[in-house]
Design a protein around this motif. Structure first.
Motif, PDB file in Angstrom:
ATOM      1  N   ILE A  10      51.942  42.932  46.731  1.00 54.77           N
ATOM      2  CA  ILE A  10      52.127  42.108  45.498  1.00 54.77           C
ATOM      3  C   ILE A  10      50.802  41.278  45.523  1.00 54.77           C
ATOM      4  O   ILE A  10      50.130  41.486  44.407  1.00 54.77           O
ATOM      5  N   ALA A  11      50.427  40.868  46.369  1.00 58.85           N
ATOM      6  CA  ALA A  11      48.939  40.100  46.332  1.00 58.85           C
ATOM      7  C   ALA A  11      47.817  40.829  46.114  1.00 58.85           C
ATOM      8  O   ALA A  11      46.941  40.683  45.285  1.00 58.85           O
ATOM      9  N   ILE A  14      48.157  41.832  42.372  1.00 59.38           N
ATOM     10  CA  ILE A  14      47.665  40.561  41.302  1.00 59.38           C
ATOM     11  C   ILE A  14      46.310  40.513  41.563  1.00 59.38           C
ATOM     12  O   ILE A  14      45.533  40.521  40.418  1.00 59.38           O
ATOM     13  N   PHE A  17      44.598  42.627  39.044  1.00 59.69           N
ATOM     14  CA  PHE A  17      44.595  42.236  37.644  1.00 59.69           C
ATOM     15  C   PHE A  17      43.651  41.101  37.377  1.00 59.69           C
ATOM     16  O   PHE A  17      43.055  40.810  36.331  1.00 59.69           O
TER      17      PHE A  17
END
Length: 160
Positions: A10-11, A14, A17
């Motif tokens: 997930i990091a 992120i 983005f």
């Protein structure tokens, strides 16, 4: 341990983005690092040839969206290739010269300088073109954000 693995994946997503706003961060590499890390840590089984083909097409869309949005923004406001190149250089340099706001000022100033020097445009017209480059940049960030979200959603549908 699964929670830690998912936190890392997930990091990476992120960070991809964050790369939309700071183009020096290679968003696509962080997306693919998340996919590959999932495969290494859990399983590559969900990733067939169709997954990689679709993700590859999305990558092409990401690169195309960046260039096309910038080009349309500059051209719509009367700019030339020089304005596009100046804007692109400004996007890359701006955040380092003026942190945070440099991401908007960079393409604006880059397009203006390029049009003034290369095409000898008057200042008012060059400023208009600079504004177009900012519009193009914001459009590309929005478009690429949607594409990246779709890539992550497609990944999630397959693995969850």
């Amino acid at each position: 341990m699964d929670y830690l693995y998912w936190a890392i994946i997930i990091a990476l997503f992120i960070i991809s983005f964050i790369g939309l706003i700071y183009p020096i961060i290679p968003s696509v590499l962080f997306l693919f690092a998340g996919f590959i890390l999932y495969g290494v840590l859990f399983s590559f089984e969900p990733f067939n040839w169709l997954f990689w083909l679709i993700q590859g097409l999305f990558v092409l869309l990401l690169f195309g969206a960046d260039y096309i949005a910038n080009m349309i923004g500059v051209k719509k406001f009367g700019g030339s290739k020089a304005g596009i190149w100046g804007s692109t250089l400004g996007i890359l340099i701006g955040p380092f010269v003026i942190p945070v706001i440099g991401i908007l000022i960079g393409p604006f100033v880059g397009a203006i300088i390029a049009e003034l020097i290369v095409n000898k445009k008057d200042f008012k017209e060059a400023v208009k073109i600079g504004f177009g480059s900012v519009v193009g940049f914001i459009s590309s960030v929005f478009t690429k954000g949607i594409i990246q979200a779709v890539m992550i959603i497609y990944f999630s549908v397959l693995v969850l």
